[in-house]
Design an enzyme around this catalytic site. Structure first.
Site, PDB file in Angstrom:
ATOM      1  N   HIS A  62       0.898  -1.045   0.002  1.00 56.79           N
ATOM      2  CA  HIS A  62      -0.106   0.128   0.018  1.00 56.79           C
ATOM      3  C   HIS A  62       1.014   1.012  -0.210  1.00 56.79           C
ATOM      4  CE1 HIS A  62      -3.977   1.247   0.797  1.00 56.79           C
ATOM      5  NE2 HIS A  62      -3.184   2.451   1.560  1.00 56.79           N
TER       6      HIS A  62
ATOM      7  N   HIS B  76      -9.862   2.269  -1.653  1.00 52.02           N
ATOM      8  CA  HIS B  76     -10.436   2.041   0.293  1.00 52.02           C
ATOM      9  C   HIS B  76     -11.355   0.118   0.365  1.00 52.02           C
ATOM     10  CE1 HIS B  76      -9.849   3.700   4.440  1.00 52.02           C
ATOM     11  NE2 HIS B  76      -9.223   3.897   3.557  1.00 52.02           N
TER      12      HIS B  76
END
Lengths: 720, 219
Positions: free
Chosen positions: A46, A92
């Protein structure tokens, strides 16, 4: 450390054995104490983009309008007239599946911070959502929660949600996609503020909400595939507070406008660790930080948790000591605290203190610049075309309109405040969102990526993710200027997934170059995989376009009874779909260069006063697009002809087609443009009251509207 | 030069800048009234309590805002008969501050709703000089816009002409008797759920908001 202890540590911090070896080599010793947590966070997929960095370099193309791009929180383009916009899209996905409301809400909060961190006032939000089948386990509740989360956060913070795209497919049953895009505006007097820390002796100041345990290990959680136990990961999801965010927006924009800050960065994934390390590494300076000075929600939160917490609505800024008082005055006025955590020191190391003890001293570049970069093996792209044609096309317009894939999304967007900010010219009802700029010009925004295309051909799908939304802008007379992307893929360690990733990235890069609309910001979300099932590779995009005037923009629905309807087609690729999942067969090949030239002709037509309404033909083909152009009263009578010889042809998808309507003489205006670009244009019908006729099949408009509007209720009976 | 129009700003208010622009658009001078400060009512020609959210709408919409220092001065202004307009959250604040009767509760559909609605003028007052029965189109955007008042008070409100606007076709929130806006007994304090500042120009989708905001020119 015993072998078992090492294995446990690596598991806890989600690091591989190879990465452990790299850490030892970089440090010249074994990692100690909080260093494990630092590496875990910053070397997560990430934060480090370790599987994608090699390929993201392919987005290197820039136009003269680009002021900031990758490497900063968001890309910025110059619109002229003293106006600039920042925009970016971010995923998300994992948090939204685990905890839909907070996952989606904090996705909105996070992307807004990326925008106002740069000094731009957020003026628009958009979201790209992929859900599983409506009947899939938990799906109705997930849809409800995600939409409520976006609505709850965006509405409260006061940024309008102006457009979106929603897809349904079984590949998202266990792994939904929630991508949020935000656009921010700089007017002439607003500075662009960057995140590189500078100036030895300058102060490092923490602003915003207090730090708690929420989101600890969030970045590494988002970098892992889901197993059976995704619910147990709920504590890694952050909790958002849009009221705090609103206060942060106002106060941060104020201190930036008054030139009180040297650098500023929001605390996103991996919280204070990534923000401080990135600020120091970019600025080539060191930092001395006293972690015990971090405002805490709960005094039992320790240094490692502070470093990894992803508590929301927090910012880190660097300022000159003499400006601290003025900064604190602004934040206090807005009801926020600004606490000094430490100072900028001579590089390269960051020193972390906990109650006067030095607990870590490390060169931030080891964690940022020296993060692993993998050239994951990938299968070279080959089109997955199994068939050139399907046996039948038994689709009916009525079925399409009431299907989950084709029905009205009003239930979703009616929950979004689409007008706060008083700039909205076209809202979610339209095929493109338009915001009025202070100069009186129009800023257009469209999202793209059709998963149905990605399922059959990742290269074609990648091109389409750039071309389709750009065409929608062009059809309204907006010139596409730049793209952002959110690349949602499965497990990058699988060569076939990596192959689709590379094909899509290369196609996006090529299309953006051909359109002179560079990819200036974005996000990669890998490991969208649950129990070995990968999602459809979904490179979602957002394209921003500009038009000099907001007068006379073509509508998306028919305007005048009797207007002629023109179909303008680039005869490249033809699809035949056999079901709503749209596992299509297709023939023909896309010529990207020809498509981008055609797009410029469509843009010129979009500016023509002769065009009263326009629409790009998209999913489900011509029949569906014609229905979407029908208003309450005005429908259309369309004949069969060269453009659709049999009734089934109305349900074929092609790359690409545009529908235009306008007073008589419209075709004569299109024809020369068609001739120049190897495309074809026909007058296919006229705007008529009350019915939609496709060849000999005449349908009552009222009945169609009823099907289209009640479709949602049919699929989500619990939600309306 | 005419006196400025005071625009109340609470922490988290988010339609403040939109109202500011609408006031400027009428060639009038807007001025912020900060939640923590008091002010002298006579320094202003009129007041707007904008919509959006205040204090995140925590506790109850408008409840925290109603207790802030600026509201003390606003109450004085209202008592002096100066024109006060509440929009959306501003309506909720004025009810919480007991400058207006009734309360605004969760929409009947339980969801936030953003759409254009048709309104009918029931009684004119300081904030509208259209004919009774006139219809306008404005956008709504609220989660808690369902006006409620006890039946006895509702009867009194009707007798005194305190019902300002009603939803003419579709009622987006289930309010009692389709009420969209009300006024106080003196009719200088008025509020409505729809957003007139979002309907100031054709490009916004309509300019009927001028029928309300335009009252500032007469104040």
């Amino acid at each position: 450390m015993t072998e078992q202890e090492l294995a446990d540590k690596l598991k806890k911090y989600r690091l591989s054995r190879g990465e452990y070896g790299m850490m030892q080599k970089l440090l010249g010793r074994d990692p100690q104490g909080v260093e494990w947590a630092l590496f875990s966070a910053l070397w997560s997929e990430h934060c480090s983009y370790k599987s994608s960095r090699v390929h993201l370099k392919k987005f290197a193309f820039r136009s003269s309008r680009v002021l900031q791009s990758m490497g900063e929180n968001a890309g910025v383009i110059d619109l002229g007239h003293g106006e600039k916009v920042a925009f970016k899209m971010e995923s998300h996905n994992h948090p939204s599946f685990i905890e839909p409301y907070q996952g989606a809400a904090t996705g909105v909060g996070g992307i807004l911070r990326d925008i106002f961190t740069m000094g731009a006032r957020p003026i628009a939000l958009a979201n790209y959502l992929c859900f599983g089948r409506p009947q899939a386990e938990r799906m109705s509740a997930i849809v409800d929660g995600v939409v409520a989360g976006i609505s709850g956060y965006g509405n409260c913070v006061g940024v309008p949600t102006v457009t979106g795209q929603t897809e349904f497919h079984e590949s998202y049953d266990k792994n939904v996609l929630v991508n949020a895009l935000a656009v921010g505006l700089f007017t002439e007097s607003d500075p662009i503020v960057t995140s590189n820390a500078r100036g030895v002796g300058n102060l490092v100041v923490y602003v915003g909400a207090k730090t708690g345990r929420d989101g600890v290990h969030g970045a590494s959680m988002a970098s892992e595939a889901f197993g059976e136990d995704s619910a147990s990961k709920r504590p890694t999801v952050q909790i958002g507070d849009p009221f705090y965010e609103k206060l942060l927006i106002e106060s941060c924009l104020e201190v930036m406008k008054e030139n009180l800050v040297v650098a500023i960065q929001d605390m996103g994934a991996a919280g204070i660790t990534s923000s401080s390390f990135e600020m120091a590494a970019k600025g080539g300076v060191g930092l001395r930080l006293h972690l015990d000075q971090v405002p805490l929600r709960d005094s039992s939160v320790g240094p490692e948790e502070i470093l990894l917490s992803e508590s929301q609505e927090r910012m880190l800024l660097v300022c000159e000591p003499k400006k601290l008082e003025a900064i604190q005055e602004v934040f206090h006025r807005w009801g926020l605290d600004a606490s000094v955590l430490g100072e900028v020191i001579k590089g390269p190391e960051i020193e972390l203190f906990w109650k006067k003890d030095l607990i870590c001293k490390i060169d931030p570049k080891l964690l940022t610049d020296h993060a692993p970069m993998y050239e994951r093996p990938y299968e070279p792209w080959v089109p997955k075309r199994k068939r050139d044609a399907l046996e039948t096309t038994a689709l009916k317009l009525e079925e399409l309109l009431s299907s989950a894939e084709g029905c009205s999304r009003r239930w979703i967007y009616q929950q979004y405040d689409q007008r706060v900010g008083a700039k909205t010219v076209r809202d979610c009802d339209d095929s493109i969102a338009i915001q009025r700029l202070p100069s009186g010009r129009g800023l257009g925004l469209v999202l793209g990526c059709r998963p149905s295309l990605m399922r059959v051909d990742a290269q074609l799908g990648g091109y389409d993710a750039a071309f389709y939304p750009s065409l929608e802008l062009a059809a309204k007379g907006f010139q596409p200027l730049a793209l952002t992307d959110c690349l949602n893929f499965g497990n990058p360690e699988k060569p076939e997934i990596m192959g689709e990733f590379v094909a899509a990235v290369e196609a996006l890069a090529d299309a953006s170059k051909l359109m002179n609309a560079p990819v200036i910001s974005g996000n990669v979300s890998f490991y969208n995989e649950t129990l070995n099932r990968n999602i459809t590779s979904t490179p979602a995009t957002g394209v921003v376009g500009l038009r000099d005037s907001i007068e006379g923009i073509p509508r998306s629905q028919f305007v005048n009874d009797g207007d002629e309807i023109v179909l303008w087609r680039l005869p490249a690729v033809k699809f035949t779909s056999d079901q709503f999942g749209r596992e299509a067969a297709f023939s023909g090949a896309l010529d990207p260069e020809m498509t981008s030239r055609w797009l410029m002709e469509v843009f010129q037509m979009g500016l023509s006063k002769h065009v009263s309404a326009s629409r790009v033909v998209g999913k489900f083909g011509l029949g569906y697009a014609l229905y979407r152009m029908c208003g309450e009263e005005l429908g259309a009578k369309v004949a069969t002809g060269a453009w659709a010889e049999a009734p089934g042809d109305f349900y074929q998808e092609r790359l690409y087609e545009v529908l235009l309507s306008g007073p008589a003489g419209l075709l004569e205006e299109v024809t020369p443009r068609a001739g120049r670009t190897g495309s074809e244009a026909w007058k296919i019908g006229t705007v008529t009251k009350g019915v939609l006729s496709l060849g000999s099949d005449t349908k009552d408009l009222k009945g169609l509207h009823e099907l289209y509007r009640s479709g949602w209720r049919k699929h989500f009976p619990g939600l309306s | 030069m005419s006196k400025p129009v005071g625009i109340v700003r609470f922490l988290g208010t988010n339609c403040d800048r939109d109202v500011w622009e609408a006031v400027e658009n009428l060639d009038l001078t807007p001025q912020w009234l900060w939640h923590a400060d008091t002010f002298t009512p006579d320094d202003y020609s009129a007041f707007v309590v904008p919509g959006g959210f205040s204090y995140g709408d925590y506790l109850r919409c408008g409840a925290l805002a109603a207790k802030s220092p600026v509201m003390q001065s606003l109450k004085e202004a209202a008592e002096k008969g100066l024109p006060v307009l509440g929009i959306c959250n501003g309506f909720q604040v004025l009810c919480e501050a007991q400058l207006l009767p009734g309360a605004l509760v969760r929409n009947e559909g339980r969801k936030f709703v953003d759409k254009w609605v048709e309104l009918k003028l029931e009684n004119s007052n300081a904030w509208s000089n259209l004919e009774r029965g006139a219809k306008i189109r404005l956008p709504v955007a609220h989660g808690e816009g369902r006006f409620y008042v006890e039946p006895a008070e509702l009867t009194r409100m009707k007798e005194r002409g305190q019902i300002w606007w009603t939803y003419a076709s579709e009622n987006p929130n289930g309010s009692v008797e389709n009420i969209a806006g009300v006024s106080n007994i003196q009719k200088n304090v008025c509020a409505l759920m729809p957003h007139p500042e979002r309907a100031m120009h054709e490009w916004m989708g309509g300019d009927d908001g001028r029928a309300i905001m335009g009252a500032l020119l007469r104040a």
